[in-house]
Design an enzyme around this catalytic site. Structure first.
Site, PDB file in Angstrom:
ATOM      1  N   HIS A  17       0.844  -1.206   0.000  1.00 53.76           N
ATOM      2  CA  HIS A  17       0.000   0.000   0.000  1.00 53.76           C
ATOM      3  C   HIS A  17       0.876   1.251   0.000  1.00 53.76           C
ATOM      4  O   HIS A  17       0.608   2.204  -0.738  1.00 53.76           O
ATOM      5  CB  HIS A  17      -0.873   0.054   1.262  1.00 53.76           C
ATOM      6  CG  HIS A  17      -1.900  -1.022   1.386  1.00 53.76           C
ATOM      7  ND1 HIS A  17      -2.022  -1.831   2.493  1.00 53.76           N
ATOM      8  CD2 HIS A  17      -2.880  -1.424   0.530  1.00 53.76           C
ATOM      9  CE1 HIS A  17      -3.036  -2.658   2.330  1.00 53.76           C
ATOM     10  NE2 HIS A  17      -3.567  -2.446   1.139  1.00 53.76           N
ATOM     11  N   LYS A  41     -17.833  -6.048   8.604  1.00 51.75           N
ATOM     12  CA  LYS A  41     -16.551  -6.741   8.489  1.00 51.75           C
ATOM     13  C   LYS A  41     -15.801  -6.654   9.821  1.00 51.75           C
ATOM     14  O   LYS A  41     -15.691  -5.558  10.398  1.00 51.75           O
ATOM     15  CB  LYS A  41     -15.730  -6.059   7.381  1.00 51.75           C
ATOM     16  CG  LYS A  41     -14.736  -6.958   6.693  1.00 51.75           C
ATOM     17  CD  LYS A  41     -14.214  -6.265   5.440  1.00 51.75           C
ATOM     18  CE  LYS A  41     -12.914  -6.862   4.961  1.00 51.75           C
ATOM     19  NZ  LYS A  41     -12.392  -6.141   3.793  1.00 51.75           N
ATOM     20  N   ARG A  90      -2.303  -6.177  -8.292  1.00 55.99           N
ATOM     21  CA  ARG A  90      -1.203  -7.116  -8.020  1.00 55.99           C
ATOM     22  C   ARG A  90      -1.081  -8.175  -9.103  1.00 55.99           C
ATOM     23  O   ARG A  90      -0.004  -8.568  -9.486  1.00 55.99           O
ATOM     24  CB  ARG A  90      -1.431  -7.813  -6.674  1.00 55.99           C
ATOM     25  CG  ARG A  90      -1.198  -6.931  -5.504  1.00 55.99           C
ATOM     26  CD  ARG A  90      -1.716  -7.558  -4.261  1.00 55.99           C
ATOM     27  NE  ARG A  90      -3.166  -7.740  -4.347  1.00 55.99           N
ATOM     28  CZ  ARG A  90      -3.955  -7.974  -3.314  1.00 55.99           C
ATOM     29  NH1 ARG A  90      -3.439  -8.081  -2.118  1.00 55.99           N
ATOM     30  NH2 ARG A  90      -5.254  -8.109  -3.468  1.00 55.99           N
ATOM     31  N   SER A 127      -2.961  -7.675   3.198  1.00 54.10           N
ATOM     32  CA  SER A 127      -3.131  -7.508   4.651  1.00 54.10           C
ATOM     33  C   SER A 127      -3.512  -8.841   5.290  1.00 54.10           C
ATOM     34  O   SER A 127      -3.041  -9.169   6.385  1.00 54.10           O
ATOM     35  CB  SER A 127      -4.234  -6.478   4.944  1.00 54.10           C
ATOM     36  OG  SER A 127      -3.899  -5.231   4.389  1.00 54.10           O
TER      37      SER A 127
HETATM   38  O1  PNS Z   1      -8.703  -2.940   0.934  1.00 52.37           O
HETATM   39  P1  PNS Z   1      -9.965  -3.465   0.325  1.00 52.37           P
HETATM   40  O2  PNS Z   1     -10.839  -4.102   1.369  1.00 52.37           O
HETATM   41  O3  PNS Z   1      -9.709  -4.351  -0.843  1.00 52.37           O
HETATM   42  O4  PNS Z   1     -10.721  -2.158  -0.219  1.00 52.37           O
HETATM   43  C1  PNS Z   1     -11.909  -2.266  -0.951  1.00 52.37           C
HETATM   44  C2  PNS Z   1     -12.540  -0.899  -1.110  1.00 52.37           C
HETATM   45  C3  PNS Z   1     -12.659  -0.210   0.230  1.00 52.37           C
HETATM   46  C4  PNS Z   1     -11.696  -0.038  -1.996  1.00 52.37           C
HETATM   47  C5  PNS Z   1     -13.923  -1.134  -1.742  1.00 52.37           C
HETATM   48  O5  PNS Z   1     -14.571  -2.144  -1.073  1.00 52.37           O
HETATM   49  C6  PNS Z   1     -14.752   0.097  -1.703  1.00 52.37           C
HETATM   50  O6  PNS Z   1     -14.556   0.996  -2.483  1.00 52.37           O
HETATM   51  N1  PNS Z   1     -15.666   0.129  -0.723  1.00 52.37           N
HETATM   52  C7  PNS Z   1     -16.490   1.278  -0.477  1.00 52.37           C
HETATM   53  C8  PNS Z   1     -17.927   0.944  -0.832  1.00 52.37           C
HETATM   54  C9  PNS Z   1     -18.176   1.145  -2.297  1.00 52.37           C
HETATM   55  O7  PNS Z   1     -17.957   2.209  -2.836  1.00 52.37           O
HETATM   56  N2  PNS Z   1     -18.682   0.086  -2.913  1.00 52.37           N
HETATM   57  C10 PNS Z   1     -19.079   0.114  -4.287  1.00 52.37           C
HETATM   58  C11 PNS Z   1     -18.009  -0.224  -5.249  1.00 52.37           C
HETATM   59  S1  PNS Z   1     -18.636  -0.319  -6.893  1.00 52.37           S
END
Ligand code: PNS
Length: 159
Positions: A17, A41, A90, A127
């Protein structure tokens, strides 16, 4: 002012990150690292802890700030006048879902997503893997910032 967001759970932030955030900070005037709060979560670190760990790890980067949000990333973008989301990719396996999310975000709010290829040094890193290996005695010292390593060791010894 060109402003971008790096959204994620960051439970905890890894060197992968940090690599993406550092490179994004070279491309944009301002980068906001946004920690998502997902009440459904379970996380090892609270949102406040995740924010603090990222702040500490990015303190040398003058144009990077850290915030948290609930709900949609695009709404966070709207509120903060952010026009681009930066994501690290990745592997090809990341691509399908990320592309779908990027297209949905563009459809909903006209927010662009830029994909940055992960530094090969960290291509395997997540993570979840860091937590798994640290829990069972693996050496993750080269994979996370020093502050995270310290907090991870303490937290895992508590449980
Ligand atoms: O680190 P992660 O858990 O892979 O991050 C995922 C994240 C937070 C980037 C993604 O889940 C997200 O954007 N969540 C916010 C909710 C949202 O906007 N959802 C709709 C996506 S189309």
């Amino acid at each position: 002012m060109r402003r971008a967001v790096c959204p994620g759970s960051f439970d905890p932030v890894t060197n992968g990150h940090i690599d993406i955030i550092t490179r994004a900070a070279q491309l944009y005037d301002e980068v906001v690292v946004a920690v998502v709060l997902n009440p459904n979560k379970t996380t090892l670190f609270t949102a406040a802890e995740r924010v603090e760990l990222i702040r500490e790890a990015t303190k040398a980067l003058d144009n990077v700030s850290v915030d948290r949000f609930e709900g949609l990333t695009v709404d966070f973008c709207r509120r903060n006048h952010i026009s681009a989301i930066i994501k690290g990719l990745r592997a090809v396996s990341d691509f399908d879902y990320e592309m779908q999310m990027a297209q949905m975000n563009y459809n909903q709010a006209g927010v662009e997503t830029l994909f940055m290829t992960t530094n090969p040094l960290y291509a395997f890193l997540s993570s979840s893997l860091v937590k798994e290996f640290a829990k069972f005695g693996g050496d993750v010292s080269g994979l996370v910032p020093p502050g995270v390593l310290e907090k991870l060791t303490t937290r895992l010894n508590e449980s």
